[in-house]
Design an enzyme around this catalytic site. Sequence first.
Site, PDB file in Angstrom:
ATOM      1  N   LYS A 136      76.334 -27.167  30.261  1.00  0.00           N
ATOM      2  CA  LYS A 136      77.253 -27.196  29.107  1.00  0.00           C
ATOM      3  C   LYS A 136      77.786 -28.601  28.863  1.00  0.00           C
ATOM      4  CE  LYS A 136      81.700 -25.878  29.831  1.00  0.00           C
ATOM      5  NZ  LYS A 136      82.745 -26.843  29.449  1.00  0.00           N
ATOM      6  N   ASN A 137      78.277 -29.241  29.929  1.00  0.00           N
ATOM      7  CA  ASN A 137      78.950 -30.529  29.735  1.00  0.00           C
ATOM      8  C   ASN A 137      77.985 -31.694  29.513  1.00  0.00           C
ATOM      9  OD1 ASN A 137      81.333 -29.199  29.868  1.00  0.00           O
ATOM     10  ND2 ASN A 137      81.875 -29.852  31.938  1.00  0.00           N
ATOM     11  N   CYS A 149      96.129 -27.659  26.874  1.00  0.00           N
ATOM     12  CA  CYS A 149      95.354 -26.445  27.082  1.00  0.00           C
ATOM     13  C   CYS A 149      95.817 -25.843  28.388  1.00  0.00           C
ATOM     14  CB  CYS A 149      93.864 -26.739  27.107  1.00  0.00           C
ATOM     15  SG  CYS A 149      93.360 -27.591  28.586  1.00  0.00           S
ATOM     16  N   ARG A 156      96.268 -32.984  28.740  1.00  0.00           N
ATOM     17  CA  ARG A 156      94.982 -33.546  28.327  1.00  0.00           C
ATOM     18  C   ARG A 156      95.050 -34.431  27.075  1.00  0.00           C
ATOM     19  NH1 ARG A 156      90.389 -29.082  29.272  1.00  0.00           N
ATOM     20  NH2 ARG A 156      89.072 -30.908  29.430  1.00  0.00           N
ATOM     21  N   ASP A 197      86.055 -28.936  38.605  1.00  0.00           N
ATOM     22  CA  ASP A 197      85.427 -27.740  38.037  1.00  0.00           C
ATOM     23  C   ASP A 197      84.943 -26.755  39.103  1.00  0.00           C
ATOM     24  OD1 ASP A 197      85.930 -28.680  35.520  1.00  0.00           O
ATOM     25  OD2 ASP A 197      83.904 -29.422  35.160  1.00  0.00           O
ATOM     26  N   ARG A 231      82.346 -19.020  27.602  1.00  0.00           N
ATOM     27  CA  ARG A 231      82.325 -20.414  27.162  1.00  0.00           C
ATOM     28  C   ARG A 231      81.424 -21.251  28.068  1.00  0.00           C
ATOM     29  NH1 ARG A 231      87.419 -22.994  27.716  1.00  0.00           N
ATOM     30  NH2 ARG A 231      85.974 -24.677  27.306  1.00  0.00           N
TER      31      ARG A 231
HETATM   32  N1  EPU Z   1      93.311 -38.140  30.502  1.00  0.00           N
HETATM   33  C1  EPU Z   1      94.297 -38.896  29.954  1.00  0.00           C
HETATM   34  N2  EPU Z   1      94.024 -39.623  28.824  1.00  0.00           N
HETATM   35  C2  EPU Z   1      92.798 -39.594  28.241  1.00  0.00           C
HETATM   36  C3  EPU Z   1      91.786 -38.803  28.796  1.00  0.00           C
HETATM   37  C4  EPU Z   1      92.064 -38.077  29.949  1.00  0.00           C
HETATM   38  O1  EPU Z   1      95.417 -38.944  30.459  1.00  0.00           O
HETATM   39  O2  EPU Z   1      92.619 -40.272  27.220  1.00  0.00           O
HETATM   40  C5  EPU Z   1      93.583 -37.340  31.729  1.00  0.00           C
HETATM   41  C6  EPU Z   1      93.504 -35.842  31.451  1.00  0.00           C
HETATM   42  O3  EPU Z   1      94.710 -35.332  30.943  1.00  0.00           O
HETATM   43  C7  EPU Z   1      93.175 -35.283  32.816  1.00  0.00           C
HETATM   44  C8  EPU Z   1      92.312 -36.385  33.423  1.00  0.00           C
HETATM   45  O4  EPU Z   1      92.574 -37.564  32.662  1.00  0.00           O
HETATM   46  O5  EPU Z   1      94.329 -35.106  33.584  1.00  0.00           O
HETATM   47  C9  EPU Z   1      90.828 -36.090  33.425  1.00  0.00           C
HETATM   48  O6  EPU Z   1      90.391 -35.813  32.135  1.00  0.00           O
HETATM   49  P1  EPU Z   1      88.935 -36.150  31.584  1.00  0.00           P
HETATM   50  O7  EPU Z   1      89.113 -36.869  30.295  1.00  0.00           O
HETATM   51  O8  EPU Z   1      88.094 -36.789  32.629  1.00  0.00           O
HETATM   52  O9  EPU Z   1      88.401 -34.677  31.309  1.00  0.00           O
HETATM   53  P2  EPU Z   1      87.636 -34.244  30.006  1.00  0.00           P
HETATM   54  O10 EPU Z   1      86.703 -35.318  29.630  1.00  0.00           O
HETATM   55  O11 EPU Z   1      88.580 -33.744  28.987  1.00  0.00           O
HETATM   56  C10 EPU Z   1      85.595 -33.181  31.222  1.00  0.00           C
HETATM   57  C11 EPU Z   1      84.923 -31.846  31.285  1.00  0.00           C
HETATM   58  C12 EPU Z   1      85.822 -30.871  32.030  1.00  0.00           C
HETATM   59  C13 EPU Z   1      86.038 -31.424  33.431  1.00  0.00           C
HETATM   60  C14 EPU Z   1      86.638 -32.841  33.350  1.00  0.00           C
HETATM   61  C15 EPU Z   1      86.772 -33.518  34.697  1.00  0.00           C
HETATM   62  C16 EPU Z   1      83.540 -31.769  29.305  1.00  0.00           C
HETATM   63  C17 EPU Z   1      83.280 -31.203  27.973  1.00  0.00           C
HETATM   64  N3  EPU Z   1      84.642 -31.365  29.937  1.00  0.00           N
HETATM   65  O12 EPU Z   1      86.817 -32.984  30.542  1.00  0.00           O
HETATM   66  O13 EPU Z   1      85.126 -29.633  32.118  1.00  0.00           O
HETATM   67  O14 EPU Z   1      86.936 -30.595  34.143  1.00  0.00           O
HETATM   68  O15 EPU Z   1      85.798 -33.680  32.534  1.00  0.00           O
HETATM   69  O16 EPU Z   1      85.540 -33.637  35.319  1.00  0.00           O
HETATM   70  O17 EPU Z   1      82.728 -32.540  29.813  1.00  0.00           O
HETATM   71  C18 EPU Z   1      84.928 -27.302  32.389  1.00  0.00           C
HETATM   72  O18 EPU Z   1      83.701 -27.414  32.195  1.00  0.00           O
HETATM   73  O19 EPU Z   1      85.443 -26.219  32.815  1.00  0.00           O
HETATM   74  C19 EPU Z   1      85.805 -28.439  32.120  1.00  0.00           C
HETATM   75  C20 EPU Z   1      87.127 -28.314  31.951  1.00  0.00           C
END
Ligand code: EPU
Length: 421
Positions: free
Chosen positions: A22-23, A116, A121, A306, A398
């Site tokens: 998915k990711n 969320c 996030r 995850d 999802r």
């Molecule tokens: N964060 C910030 N500012 C930003 C971006 C992130 O403070 O601009 C913080 C977030 O609030 C969080 C941390 O950094 O506390 C990590 O967030 P990250 O941006 O790395 O997560 P994401 O990109 O939103 C992806 C995956 C998630 C997975 C995380 C961590 C996708 C579509 N989603 O989310 O997947 O948990 O990386 O590896 O790739 C899942 O599949 O169940 C899922 C939640």
Amino acid sequence: MDSIRIVGGKRLVGAVPISGAKNAALPILAASLLADGNHVFRNVPNLRDVHTMTRLLDRLGARARYSDGCVQVELAGAIDPTAPYDLVKQMRASVLVLGPLVARCGRAVVSLPGGCAIGARPIDQHLKGLSAMGADVELRHGYVEVTVPGGRLRGADIRLDFPTHTGTENLMCAAALARGRTTLTNCAREPEVEELAHVLNKMGARIEGAGTSVISIEGVDSLHPIEHAIIPDRVEAGTFMVVAAATAGDLLLRGIAFEPLQAVIAKLREAGVGIEREDDGIRVVGSHVIVPTDVITQPHPGFPTDMQAQFMMLMCLAKGTSRITETVFENRFMHVSELNRMGADIQVNGRTATVRGVEKLQGAEVMATDLRASASLVVAGLVAEGTTYVRRVYHLDRGYEHIEKKLVQLGAQIERVPGDA
Ligand code: EPU
């Protein structure tokens, strides 16, 4: 809304094919916006989030069709660079269209995803990077409006405060069509980031260093459409590893490699689980004695957030006490109260959960508001005494393709119950 009904206590044995990730699929589908023409993506999992992304691409002016594991995206002509709230609220990963839209159109209006179930996030790091590349960023009525004076981003040196996964992906896409060189430092090193760079390079981009913490991108004038097969899902594979471990089963996970799962494999082995490479995947053999094992989640190559909920569920059955610390998201413990309702003994203090192993779990009605938390409850149901109903399977759909069908083939007694039954 459908439920999953599970009668626990079966030892699961057999081979299970691991679906496309998915990711990896979501950012790749979003990146197709960067090139006009016909793209073909194979091994795309049949998941609610994938369908939300194809709907979003349609809304933007592309033509995206899912059929039997294949997504065709046709792009010709004008794109309306607006990602509306009704789709972004269904799936935070909709924000992945931001980088491609700004690069392609010089403008994007994307609804802010908001908080969320697992935390606030924010996307400040995505926006900081786009600003450094010359974009003007404004927040208006719940939307982020990004405009590039002159229409084309310019390369920049960007240091991320945190190795954000989708933030790195958005900025890589944005930089692919920028004028000049971009260097991203403190990048996410997840395999899906590396895969996106590989896909962008196939489309004609010039990206080096993906998979390390420094990525450099030499902007090009245009990209071309491609055909590509999505890599297997390491989180689905990790979840089935926990299934084998918890049921003292014996599973062959077909099509998945060892490398992206190193941290999970190391911790499962510490817990007493047998894990071996096979020619066509990974074999996982559970033991009747689960050794208590501490885990701290970290960005890749650390232990993935995850997999935290599923691993915690396994530790509920360990002979002793384990500590699970969540450092990536501030609120990813929704499974705790539900697991406790099934007879687990877990106490949360701040970011650490202390899990005291119990003899057995008991079936109950449970639900969770996060995908991985829901997965941990399904695994709990597989080992619990009696019947478990996992409500709100919406979340499971999802991220896990045909989960109940795959589990039935391994010997589980599990079925989907339509409606509110
Ligand atoms: N964060 C910030 N500012 C930003 C971006 C992130 O403070 O601009 C913080 C977030 O609030 C969080 C941390 O950094 O506390 C990590 O967030 P990250 O941006 O790395 O997560 P994401 O990109 O939103 C992806 C995956 C998630 C997975 C995380 C961590 C996708 C579509 N989603 O989310 O997947 O948990 O990386 O590896 O790739 C899942 O599949 O169940 C899922 C939640």
